[in-house]
Design a protein around this motif. Structure first.
Motif, PDB file in Angstrom:
ATOM      1  N   PRO A 176       4.490 -13.904  -6.033  1.00  0.00           N
ATOM      2  CA  PRO A 176       3.556 -14.982  -6.356  1.00  0.00           C
ATOM      3  C   PRO A 176       2.557 -14.501  -7.403  1.00  0.00           C
ATOM      4  O   PRO A 176       2.602 -13.346  -7.840  1.00  0.00           O
ATOM      5  N   HIS A 177       1.667 -15.366  -7.817  1.00  0.00           N
ATOM      6  CA  HIS A 177       0.652 -14.977  -8.792  1.00  0.00           C
ATOM      7  C   HIS A 177      -0.450 -14.218  -8.069  1.00  0.00           C
ATOM      8  O   HIS A 177      -1.295 -14.807  -7.398  1.00  0.00           O
ATOM      9  N   ILE A 178      -0.393 -12.897  -8.174  1.00  0.00           N
ATOM     10  CA  ILE A 178      -1.354 -12.027  -7.482  1.00  0.00           C
ATOM     11  C   ILE A 178      -2.239 -11.347  -8.518  1.00  0.00           C
ATOM     12  O   ILE A 178      -1.745 -10.748  -9.472  1.00  0.00           O
ATOM     13  N   ARG A 179      -3.543 -11.416  -8.326  1.00  0.00           N
ATOM     14  CA  ARG A 179      -4.489 -10.852  -9.282  1.00  0.00           C
ATOM     15  C   ARG A 179      -5.073  -9.517  -8.836  1.00  0.00           C
ATOM     16  O   ARG A 179      -5.725  -8.841  -9.629  1.00  0.00           O
ATOM     17  N   LYS A 180      -4.865  -9.133  -7.607  1.00  0.00           N
ATOM     18  CA  LYS A 180      -5.440  -7.896  -7.090  1.00  0.00           C
ATOM     19  C   LYS A 180      -4.330  -6.916  -6.737  1.00  0.00           C
ATOM     20  O   LYS A 180      -3.327  -7.289  -6.127  1.00  0.00           O
ATOM     21  N   TRP A 181      -4.532  -5.650  -7.080  1.00  0.00           N
ATOM     22  CA  TRP A 181      -3.493  -4.670  -6.808  1.00  0.00           C
ATOM     23  C   TRP A 181      -3.331  -4.424  -5.301  1.00  0.00           C
ATOM     24  O   TRP A 181      -2.216  -4.169  -4.831  1.00  0.00           O
ATOM     25  N   GLU A 182      -4.434  -4.552  -4.532  1.00  0.00           N
ATOM     26  CA  GLU A 182      -4.314  -4.410  -3.083  1.00  0.00           C
ATOM     27  C   GLU A 182      -3.457  -5.531  -2.510  1.00  0.00           C
ATOM     28  O   GLU A 182      -2.660  -5.319  -1.589  1.00  0.00           O
ATOM     29  N   GLY A 183      -3.620  -6.747  -3.039  1.00  0.00           N
ATOM     30  CA  GLY A 183      -2.808  -7.869  -2.596  1.00  0.00           C
ATOM     31  C   GLY A 183      -1.344  -7.678  -2.931  1.00  0.00           C
ATOM     32  O   GLY A 183      -0.461  -8.077  -2.162  1.00  0.00           O
ATOM     33  N   MET A 184      -1.069  -7.064  -4.088  1.00  0.00           N
ATOM     34  CA  MET A 184       0.304  -6.789  -4.481  1.00  0.00           C
ATOM     35  C   MET A 184       0.960  -5.820  -3.499  1.00  0.00           C
ATOM     36  O   MET A 184       2.093  -6.041  -3.051  1.00  0.00           O
ATOM     37  N   MET A 185       0.235  -4.764  -3.126  1.00  0.00           N
ATOM     38  CA  MET A 185       0.768  -3.792  -2.181  1.00  0.00           C
ATOM     39  C   MET A 185       1.017  -4.434  -0.822  1.00  0.00           C
ATOM     40  O   MET A 185       2.070  -4.248  -0.204  1.00  0.00           O
ATOM     41  N   SER A 186       0.046  -5.203  -0.345  1.00  0.00           N
ATOM     42  CA  SER A 186       0.161  -5.831   0.973  1.00  0.00           C
ATOM     43  C   SER A 186       1.316  -6.825   1.003  1.00  0.00           C
ATOM     44  O   SER A 186       2.081  -6.881   1.978  1.00  0.00           O
ATOM     45  N   PHE A 187       1.441  -7.632  -0.070  1.00  0.00           N
ATOM     46  CA  PHE A 187       2.537  -8.600  -0.139  1.00  0.00           C
ATOM     47  C   PHE A 187       3.886  -7.890  -0.096  1.00  0.00           C
ATOM     48  O   PHE A 187       4.810  -8.317   0.600  1.00  0.00           O
ATOM     49  N   TRP A 188       4.006  -6.803  -0.836  1.00  0.00           N
ATOM     50  CA  TRP A 188       5.257  -6.062  -0.882  1.00  0.00           C
ATOM     51  C   TRP A 188       5.601  -5.501   0.496  1.00  0.00           C
ATOM     52  O   TRP A 188       6.745  -5.564   0.950  1.00  0.00           O
TER      53      TRP A 188
END
Length: 220
Positions: A176-188
């Protein structure tokens, strides 16, 4: 042990004062039961229809033998101190980072970079400026340089976006459209499982990606 129909929580409800006893206050549960289940005609004379429906959903059946106390927090109904402790203890939050960050087969230098980034202990320009050291900030490895922030280097920068997109497509993961690197890690990590080698590989990829992005920034 005798269980009275008007003492049962399904019949009594939350507010005892709102429930009127009809007939014998000492009426037992087994006295309104038949071989196939509850006598619903009799129950309708004693309790409101919504209580009858609640009893119907319970699926009560009559069993031969003496009444037994059943501990509802175990599968077999037997009381154990372990199950009692699980009921009363305070459960902590399920920390995805703690479960994935430190892996035996992942070099600790990679996990350590992720740990430092989460604690904002990496010397990028915006963190240096936050401690009142005046510097001119510019990302040195993007096609369209911007102020160097931790999020820009690890998620939103030109190079970071291409890297995340490449590995997401390789893992058949729709980002999805993720703007935060922490959110990217958590989503993955939320879409990874440790029960298989493929799932475990998906889970450690973000750690390796983050370390590679930081290494590329340092070499730029």
């Amino acid at each position: 042990m005798a269980l009275h129909i008007f003492g049962d929580s399904a019949v009594r409800g939350k507010n005892k004062s709102e429930n009127l006893v009809v007939g014998d206050a000492k009426l037992k549960v087994n006295e309104v039961m038949e071989d196939t289940g509850p006598n619903y005609e009799l129950l309708r004379e004693l309790v409101p229809e919504e209580v009858v429906e609640k009893i119907r959903r319970f699926g009560l059946r009559v069993c031969q033998g003496e009444d037994l106390c059943v501990w509802k927090h175990t599968v077999d109904g037997e009381f154990t101190t372990k199950s009692a402790w699980e009921v009363i203890r305070k459960h902590g939050l399920n920390c995805t980072w703690r479960r994935w960050l430190w892996q035996d087969f992942v070099p600790k230098k990679m996990s350590f970079i992720c740990w430092r980034a989460r604690r904002k202990a990496i010397p990028v320009d915006d963190i240096i400026r936050s401690i009142r050291i005046p510097i001119v900030s510019k990302c040195s490895y993007c096609l369209h340089p911007q102020v160097e922030t931790l999020n820009h280097i690890l998620c939103e920068g030109d190079g970071a976006k291409q890297v995340w997109k490449f590995f997401a497509e390789a893992c058949q993961l729709q980002l999805p459209h993720i703007r935060k690197w922490e959110g990217m890690m958590s989503f993955w990590w939320e879409h990874s499982m440790r029960s298989s080698q493929v799932g475990w590989t998906h889970g450690v990829l973000p750690i390796i990606i983050l370390w590679a992005l930081w290494k590329a920034r340092c070499l730029a």
